[in-house]
Enzyme design. Structure first.
Site, short mmCIF file in Angstrom:
data_model
loop_
_atom_site.label_atom_id
_atom_site.label_comp_id
_atom_site.label_asym_id
_atom_site.label_seq_id
_atom_site.Cartn_x
_atom_site.Cartn_y
_atom_site.Cartn_z
N TYR A 170 0.83 -1.21 0.00
CA TYR A 170 0.00 0.00 0.00
C TYR A 170 0.87 1.27 0.00
CZ TYR A 170 -2.92 3.64 2.15
OH TYR A 170 -3.54 4.82 2.46
N GLY A 174 1.78 -7.65 -0.64
CA GLY A 174 1.84 -6.76 -1.81
C GLY A 174 1.09 -7.39 -2.98
N ALA A 219 8.86 -3.19 4.15
CA ALA A 219 8.38 -4.57 4.07
C ALA A 219 8.10 -5.17 5.45
CB ALA A 219 9.40 -5.42 3.33
N ASN A 223 10.44 -11.13 10.92
CA ASN A 223 10.26 -10.33 9.71
C ASN A 223 10.83 -8.92 9.86
OD1 ASN A 223 8.88 -10.35 6.97
ND2 ASN A 223 8.18 -8.45 7.88
N SER A 250 7.51 4.69 12.89
CA SER A 250 6.12 4.87 13.29
C SER A 250 6.00 5.73 14.54
CB SER A 250 5.55 3.49 13.60
OG SER A 250 4.30 3.60 14.24
N TYR A 263 5.10 -4.22 18.10
CA TYR A 263 5.32 -3.62 16.78
C TYR A 263 6.16 -2.34 16.91
CZ TYR A 263 4.22 -0.47 12.96
OH TYR A 263 4.32 0.45 11.96
N LYS A 295 10.17 -1.23 15.68
CA LYS A 295 10.54 -0.02 14.93
C LYS A 295 11.64 0.76 15.65
CE LYS A 295 7.73 -0.37 11.44
NZ LYS A 295 8.13 -0.34 10.04
N PHE A 323 2.52 9.02 11.32
CA PHE A 323 1.32 8.94 12.14
C PHE A 323 0.32 8.07 11.38
CE2 PHE A 323 2.00 11.36 16.06
CZ PHE A 323 3.34 11.60 15.88
N ASN A 324 -0.95 8.41 11.26
CA ASN A 324 -1.91 7.47 10.67
C ASN A 324 -2.01 7.61 9.14
OD1 ASN A 324 -2.54 7.67 13.58
ND2 ASN A 324 -4.22 6.31 13.06
N PHE A 339 -14.73 2.20 18.41
CA PHE A 339 -14.15 1.69 19.65
C PHE A 339 -14.19 2.75 20.76
CE2 PHE A 339 -11.46 -1.03 16.60
CZ PHE A 339 -12.38 -2.06 16.63
N ARG A 371 -7.01 11.35 16.03
CA ARG A 371 -5.74 10.94 15.42
C ARG A 371 -5.31 11.93 14.36
NH1 ARG A 371 -6.04 8.34 19.12
NH2 ARG A 371 -5.84 6.10 19.47
C1 WQD Z 1 -7.65 4.98 14.43
C2 WQD Z 1 -8.81 5.33 15.36
C3 WQD Z 1 -9.45 3.49 16.78
C4 WQD Z 1 -10.84 0.85 13.56
C5 WQD Z 1 -2.20 2.50 14.16
C6 WQD Z 1 -0.93 2.10 14.86
C7 WQD Z 1 0.10 3.17 14.69
C8 WQD Z 1 0.28 3.51 13.22
C9 WQD Z 1 -1.02 3.87 12.61
C10 WQD Z 1 1.82 2.19 11.91
C11 WQD Z 1 -8.63 4.77 16.77
C12 WQD Z 1 -10.57 3.84 15.82
C13 WQD Z 1 -10.34 1.95 14.25
C14 WQD Z 1 -12.21 0.48 13.77
C15 WQD Z 1 -12.45 2.33 15.30
N1 WQD Z 1 0.72 2.40 12.44
N2 WQD Z 1 -11.13 2.67 15.10
N3 WQD Z 1 -12.96 1.24 14.63
O1 WQD Z 1 -4.42 2.62 16.26
O2 WQD Z 1 -4.42 5.10 15.74
O3 WQD Z 1 -2.71 3.66 14.80
O4 WQD Z 1 -1.95 2.80 12.82
O5 WQD Z 1 2.87 2.61 12.19
O6 WQD Z 1 1.26 2.71 15.22
O7 WQD Z 1 -1.20 1.92 16.24
O8 WQD Z 1 -4.94 3.48 13.90
O9 WQD Z 1 -6.63 3.14 12.17
O10 WQD Z 1 -6.36 1.38 13.98
O11 WQD Z 1 -7.37 3.59 14.57
O12 WQD Z 1 -13.18 2.98 16.06
O13 WQD Z 1 -12.72 -0.51 13.21
O14 WQD Z 1 -9.99 4.67 14.85
O15 WQD Z 1 -9.96 3.18 18.04
O16 WQD Z 1 -9.19 5.70 17.65
P1 WQD Z 1 -4.17 3.71 15.32
P2 WQD Z 1 -6.33 2.81 13.59
#
Ligand code: WQD
Length: 328
Positions: free
Chosen positions: A11, A36, A75, A93, A118, A142, A146, A170-171, A209, A222
């Site tokens: 992605y 991938g 990867a 991995n 991350s 995880y 990193k 971040f996200n 959540f 976020r």
């Molecule tokens: C975002 C928000 C959930 C799914 C993760 C990793 C972080 C980084 C980015 C890589 C949160 C809420 C989510 C759902 C929900 N990754 N949510 N229902 O946890 O902030 O970050 O990805 O490096 O290290 O931790 O991302 O997209 O899982 O969640 O309510 O079905 O959406 O609770 O508040 P997160 P996320």
């Protein structure tokens, strides 16, 4: 420059590959296609079907086309919840993969590494927005992998002169702003793709959540950053370390916080779909609010998020999801 994009069919990898090609780099994609997709490959990039855990495959890829000068390492496994249940998988991995990369770079004379790190290296925020001086205290395995890899990179910089850029995302969300990438992540768990799947009828609903957090609407906040913005930062980071001969570690975020509720409502408005949702209990380990300071990336790289407003994040994603044939 001759660049090996490890995980280039994924992605984020496909977006990075596209950006490097657009800037005139000679890109070779190295991917084992475990997650991938062939549909994410571009004809202008050479593709090597290889595995980072097979050291000799990696060194031979680095020697292709007269020798690679840079590698982008994308990867790794990235499911936070899974990493707590199957740390072995993440050790092998992510960490062994990174060691192979560093040793292969050292053996073949590859000079530059761009590493996808991350915000998970920070753990729960002690203050906001999070800058690079924030203490690192990962709360999941995880994030630990990193941070360890960042430390290995620092040692190989010192001992072997391999310069690196560690990019703390971040996200990550969204799809190519020009619509050239369409591969779907399989079994996504992140908010945006889950919302898109619910919008397209590929899943029943979004489970929110928790709505009892200490935020204005009670849902978590976020910092969503568009993959096209991330891809641009990778290219600028490579230019920076090559030009200045020094490594760097920077956050990549939009510096804007959006709540789950806001993302959901904006997605309903822009897609015109009802997107069923249901509030369920909190997910363990979710901080109420996370936002980045990207001041250092701005200062060093001249980078700023340009495509990371909610509207662009959602529209570019919906453009991909709305065209998915149903039943997929
Ligand atoms: C975002 C928000 C959930 C799914 C993760 C990793 C972080 C980084 C980015 C890589 C949160 C809420 C989510 C759902 C929900 N990754 N949510 N229902 O946890 O902030 O970050 O990805 O490096 O290290 O931790 O991302 O997209 O899982 O969640 O309510 O079905 O959406 O609770 O508040 P997160 P996320």
């Amino acid at each position: 420059m001759k660049v090996l994009v490890i995980g280039g069919a994924g992605y984020i990898g496909s977006h990075v590959t596209r950006e490097f090609l657009d800037r005139g780099h000679e890109v070779t994609v190295f991917d084992n296609l475990s997650s991938g997709l062939r549909e994410n490959l571009f004809p202008e990039a050479v593709f090597i079907h290889g595995d980072i855990l097979r050291y000799e495959q990696l060194t031979s890829a680095m020697r292709e086309r007269g020798g690679m000068e840079a590698a982008v390492y994308l990867a790794a496994f990235k499911a936070v919840g899974e990493s707590m249940v199957k740390p072995e998988k993440y050790s092998v991995n992510n960490i062994t993969g990174a060691m192979n990369l560093l040793n292969a770079a050292s053996e073949t004379g590859l000079k530059y590494i761009i590493f996808s790190s991350s915000a998970a290296v920070y753990g729960s925020p002690a203050y906001l927005p999070i800058d690079e001086k924030h203490p690192t205290n990962p709360e999941n395995y995880y994030g630990f992998t990193k941070l360890e890899i960042e430390r290995f990179l620092a040692w190989y910089d010192r001992l072997k002169g391999i310069r690196y850029a560690s990019l703390r995302y971040f996200n990550a969300a969204g799809y190519d702003v020009e619509g050239r990438i369409k591969g779907l992540e399989q079994n996504p768990a992140n908010l945006l793709p889950v919302i898109m799947e619910a919008a397209r009828g590929m899943r029943e609903e979004l489970r929110v959540f928790g709505d009892d957090y200490d935020t204005p609407d009670g849902t978590c906040i976020r910092d969503y950053i568009h993959v096209s913005d991330l891809a641009i930062a990778h290219a600028l980071a490579l230019e920076y370390i090559a030009k200045n001969g020094e490594s760097l570690t920077v956050n990549l975020g939009s510096e804007t916080g959006s709540s789950v509720q806001e993302v959901l409502e904006t997605a309903r408005r822009l897609t015109g779909q009802p997107i069923p949702s249901r509030v369920v209990g909190r997910r363990p380990g979710d901080p109420a609010k996370l936002t980045a300071s990207a001041a250092l990336a701005r200062e060093l790289l001249g980078w700023k998020a340009r495509h990371s407003d909610l509207e662009t994040l959602i529209k570019t994603s919906w453009e991909v999801y709305r065209n998915v044939p149903l039943g997929k």
